[in-house]
Design an enzyme around this catalytic site. Structure first.
Site, PDB file in Angstrom:
ATOM      1  N   CYS A  81       0.787  -1.019   0.199  1.00  0.00           N
ATOM      2  CA  CYS A  81       0.013   0.111   0.380  1.00  0.00           C
ATOM      3  C   CYS A  81       1.091   1.345  -0.054  1.00  0.00           C
ATOM      4  O   CYS A  81       2.265   0.921  -0.161  1.00  0.00           O
ATOM      5  CB  CYS A  81      -0.751   0.420   1.191  1.00  0.00           C
ATOM      6  SG  CYS A  81       0.004   0.325   2.673  1.00  0.00           S
ATOM      7  N   LEU A  82       0.084   2.362   0.731  1.00  0.00           N
ATOM      8  CA  LEU A  82       1.709   3.512  -0.124  1.00  0.00           C
ATOM      9  C   LEU A  82       1.985   3.418   1.518  1.00  0.00           C
ATOM     10  O   LEU A  82       3.225   3.724   1.376  1.00  0.00           O
ATOM     11  CB  LEU A  82      -0.339   4.907   0.052  1.00  0.00           C
ATOM     12  CG  LEU A  82       0.987   6.013   0.012  1.00  0.00           C
ATOM     13  CD1 LEU A  82       2.108   5.876  -1.360  1.00  0.00           C
ATOM     14  CD2 LEU A  82      -0.175   7.305  -0.298  1.00  0.00           C
TER      15      LEU A  82
END
Length: 100
Positions: A81-82
């Site tokens: 994910c980020l």
């Protein structure tokens, strides 16, 4: 940020090395994030909100929707994910569904 079952956190180089093997890379960012920041090559996008349902799909339905074979519960899977928070949640969801 990246997560895998045996290694809760992976470096970029570790991911590159894993991608040389038969690991499935699931990016749990939202689709708008993929559009804005780009897709990681060879990863598949399953937003975190869809992950539990996706990992319980019929394998044929999974392949139709995500254009990838559904992982078995013992297949190596990496989540990204980020910032790392959602990938850790994804790892927890997968583990609770019996993925090792």
């Amino acid at each position: 940020r990246l997560c895998a079952g045996r290694a809760p956190s992976l470096s970029y180089q570790e991911l590159k090395d894993l991608k040389k093997t038969n690991v499935l890379h699931i990016d749990v960012r939202e689709r708008w994030e993929i559009d804005r920041f780009g897709k990681i090559p060879t990863s598949i996008n399953i937003p975190l909100g869809e992950l539990v349902q996706a990992l319980q799909m019929d394998p044929t339905e999974f392949k139709e929707q995500y254009k990838q074979n559904m992982p078995s519960k013992s297949d190596p899977v990496v989540f990204s994910c980020l910032a790392g928070t959602r990938s850790k949640q994804a790892l927890g969801f997968a583990t609770s569904l019996g993925f090792s």
